[in-house]
Design a protein around this motif. Sequence first.
Motif, PDB file in Angstrom:
ATOM      1  N   ILE A 201     -43.408 -31.680 -29.865  1.00 43.60           N
ATOM      2  CA  ILE A 201     -44.704 -31.200 -29.371  1.00 43.60           C
ATOM      3  C   ILE A 201     -44.621 -29.713 -29.043  1.00 43.60           C
ATOM      4  O   ILE A 201     -45.511 -28.924 -29.400  1.00 43.60           O
ATOM      5  CB  ILE A 201     -45.133 -32.009 -28.138  1.00 43.60           C
ATOM      6  CG1 ILE A 201     -45.362 -33.480 -28.518  1.00 43.60           C
ATOM      7  CG2 ILE A 201     -46.388 -31.412 -27.521  1.00 43.60           C
ATOM      8  CD1 ILE A 201     -45.758 -34.364 -27.354  1.00 43.60           C
ATOM      9  N   LEU A 202     -43.548 -29.283 -28.371  1.00 44.10           N
ATOM     10  CA  LEU A 202     -43.394 -27.876 -28.018  1.00 44.10           C
ATOM     11  C   LEU A 202     -43.248 -27.009 -29.264  1.00 44.10           C
ATOM     12  O   LEU A 202     -43.797 -25.915 -29.353  1.00 44.10           O
ATOM     13  CB  LEU A 202     -42.180 -27.702 -27.105  1.00 44.10           C
ATOM     14  CG  LEU A 202     -41.913 -26.277 -26.590  1.00 44.10           C
ATOM     15  CD1 LEU A 202     -43.124 -25.763 -25.824  1.00 44.10           C
ATOM     16  CD2 LEU A 202     -40.665 -26.241 -25.728  1.00 44.10           C
ATOM     17  N   HIS A 203     -42.502 -27.513 -30.265  1.00 45.17           N
ATOM     18  CA  HIS A 203     -42.341 -26.764 -31.514  1.00 45.17           C
ATOM     19  C   HIS A 203     -43.689 -26.605 -32.225  1.00 45.17           C
ATOM     20  O   HIS A 203     -44.029 -25.507 -32.720  1.00 45.17           O
ATOM     21  CB  HIS A 203     -41.340 -27.485 -32.417  1.00 45.17           C
ATOM     22  CG  HIS A 203     -41.095 -26.769 -33.713  1.00 45.17           C
ATOM     23  ND1 HIS A 203     -40.252 -25.683 -33.829  1.00 45.17           N
ATOM     24  CD2 HIS A 203     -41.618 -26.973 -34.965  1.00 45.17           C
ATOM     25  CE1 HIS A 203     -40.242 -25.261 -35.071  1.00 45.17           C
ATOM     26  NE2 HIS A 203     -41.062 -26.037 -35.786  1.00 45.17           N
ATOM     27  N   ALA A 204     -44.479 -27.687 -32.269  1.00 43.18           N
ATOM     28  CA  ALA A 204     -45.796 -27.620 -32.910  1.00 43.18           C
ATOM     29  C   ALA A 204     -46.718 -26.675 -32.164  1.00 43.18           C
ATOM     30  O   ALA A 204     -47.528 -25.955 -32.777  1.00 43.18           O
ATOM     31  CB  ALA A 204     -46.408 -29.017 -32.996  1.00 43.18           C
ATOM     32  N   LEU A 205     -46.597 -26.625 -30.825  1.00 43.56           N
ATOM     33  CA  LEU A 205     -47.429 -25.727 -30.041  1.00 43.56           C
ATOM     34  C   LEU A 205     -47.090 -24.270 -30.336  1.00 43.56           C
ATOM     35  O   LEU A 205     -47.989 -23.422 -30.479  1.00 43.56           O
ATOM     36  CB  LEU A 205     -47.235 -26.031 -28.553  1.00 43.56           C
ATOM     37  CG  LEU A 205     -48.051 -25.180 -27.575  1.00 43.56           C
ATOM     38  CD1 LEU A 205     -49.540 -25.367 -27.825  1.00 43.56           C
ATOM     39  CD2 LEU A 205     -47.696 -25.539 -26.136  1.00 43.56           C
ATOM     40  N   LYS A 206     -45.815 -23.961 -30.440  1.00 43.60           N
ATOM     41  CA  LYS A 206     -45.414 -22.583 -30.759  1.00 43.60           C
ATOM     42  C   LYS A 206     -45.882 -22.176 -32.162  1.00 43.60           C
ATOM     43  O   LYS A 206     -46.315 -21.041 -32.375  1.00 43.60           O
ATOM     44  CB  LYS A 206     -43.897 -22.453 -30.643  1.00 43.60           C
ATOM     45  CG  LYS A 206     -43.370 -22.580 -29.211  1.00 43.60           C
ATOM     46  CD  LYS A 206     -41.856 -22.447 -29.176  1.00 43.60           C
ATOM     47  CE  LYS A 206     -41.321 -22.551 -27.744  1.00 43.60           C
ATOM     48  NZ  LYS A 206     -39.845 -22.413 -27.682  1.00 43.60           N
ATOM     49  N   ALA A 208     -48.488 -23.305 -33.651  1.00 46.99           N
ATOM     50  CA  ALA A 208     -49.936 -23.104 -33.566  1.00 46.99           C
ATOM     51  C   ALA A 208     -50.263 -21.725 -32.999  1.00 46.99           C
ATOM     52  O   ALA A 208     -51.204 -21.054 -33.460  1.00 46.99           O
ATOM     53  CB  ALA A 208     -50.566 -24.199 -32.709  1.00 46.99           C
ATOM     54  N   VAL A 209     -49.484 -21.271 -32.014  1.00 45.53           N
ATOM     55  CA  VAL A 209     -49.709 -19.940 -31.448  1.00 45.53           C
ATOM     56  C   VAL A 209     -49.467 -18.860 -32.507  1.00 45.53           C
ATOM     57  O   VAL A 209     -50.214 -17.879 -32.606  1.00 45.53           O
ATOM     58  CB  VAL A 209     -48.805 -19.727 -30.221  1.00 45.53           C
ATOM     59  CG1 VAL A 209     -48.886 -18.277 -29.743  1.00 45.53           C
ATOM     60  CG2 VAL A 209     -49.188 -20.674 -29.099  1.00 45.53           C
ATOM     61  N   VAL A 210     -48.442 -19.029 -33.323  1.00 46.07           N
ATOM     62  CA  VAL A 210     -48.165 -18.056 -34.390  1.00 46.07           C
ATOM     63  C   VAL A 210     -49.291 -18.053 -35.418  1.00 46.07           C
ATOM     64  O   VAL A 210     -49.706 -16.987 -35.908  1.00 46.07           O
ATOM     65  CB  VAL A 210     -46.812 -18.374 -35.055  1.00 46.07           C
ATOM     66  CG1 VAL A 210     -46.579 -17.458 -36.249  1.00 46.07           C
ATOM     67  CG2 VAL A 210     -45.677 -18.228 -34.049  1.00 46.07           C
TER      68      VAL A 210
END
Length: 421
Positions: A201-206, A208-210
């Motif tokens: 989840i944290l990897h997908a969130l980062k 998405a920010v990029v």
Amino acid sequence: MDRLASFGNDPFDKPPCRGCSSYLVEPYIKCAECGPSPFLLCLQCFTRGYEYKKHQSDHKYEIMTSDFPVLESGWTAQEEMALLEAVMDCGFGNWQDVAYQMRSKTKEECEGHYMKNYINNPLFSSTLLSLRHMDDHLSRTADTAIPFKPTDDPPRPSFDSQLSRDMAGYMPARADFMEEFDNYAEWDLKDIDFVDDDSDILHALKVAVVDIYHSRLKERQRRKKIIRDHGLINLRKFQILERRYPKEVQDLYDVMRRFARVVGPIEHDKFIESHTCAKVYERVKRTREDERRKRNMLCDVLQYIHDTRACQQWLHKQAAIDAGIAPVVSTISTSGRRSAPPLNLTGLPGTEKLNEREKELCQVVRLVPGAYLEYKQALLNECRRQGGLRLAQARSLIKIDVNKTRKIYDFLIKEGYINKA
């Protein structure tokens, strides 16, 4: 010329002579009867009467050469093709390289000839547009544009001046802005660090920010492209250009400015011009309709020339239209009173051209002789053109009361002037 266009300047690009197999040098001969592949001969083989298979020495022939002017004197067809090929190879605007590739013309001659005959000439105005599709670095050359050429001196406002603020802090030395659009977009990335022990989840969130950051960069580049394409970087020149237009066109530019982001500069100018022409068309159309309405009113007055009440009513209507007031027309009611008396034809123009039956018709229908003769001629012409005439067609030709049109139509049928379709 179509054939020569594929050869180029190098003689080794041309096919060999069919007689001696030597490379062709202009001028050379092309057989006009042999085909479909061209049968080419050098001048020496042609003068010797060379024949091969179906080719005979008495065949019709064409002299192939490009040593003749096409667009202006001093530029042969071969040089025109060499110039176009050099512009395609070196890019529009690189006149030094174009002249070096041509070798027979200077930099100034190449630029002047190309701008005169291929850019400013309306017959070749599409040349630059086709080159723009093949090279993203070409400039816009429309008359209303302000192209930012590499040779132009860009505006250099002093730091923190009003013009510098109006130009969003543009720095001509860097060809960039002091502050970018969405200037702090990078702040959202400064603390992001991809590590191996991140959860899914944290990897997908980062990620998405990029992705959001990339979309903001695309928007930044899109806005720069609008400024470059529409020539907005030189603000004062752009404002001076807009002041040349009439006031109504300037107002239209202000209203339609927001649409410049979705179309190119040339399309946007055409969009503005089409709306301006539409306004002119509507104004002329209203004037034309007013004139037509006045002419129709004159016909109505002539129909009621001996009816004082009706005449006054239509004259009041005319006066209201001339004053710019919407006229209130009250129809002439015949209920509760006797029908109008027959029209007195004494002294009316055109009466002497009518026979007794036509005079009786005009009196009963209350139609002046001049109008009757005009309507009669129109129906006769239409009947001869179509070989017959229907009542509906007669009503479309004569814009008067439908009952009067029916009586005129029946009378002309009865008298044999016209026949039914």
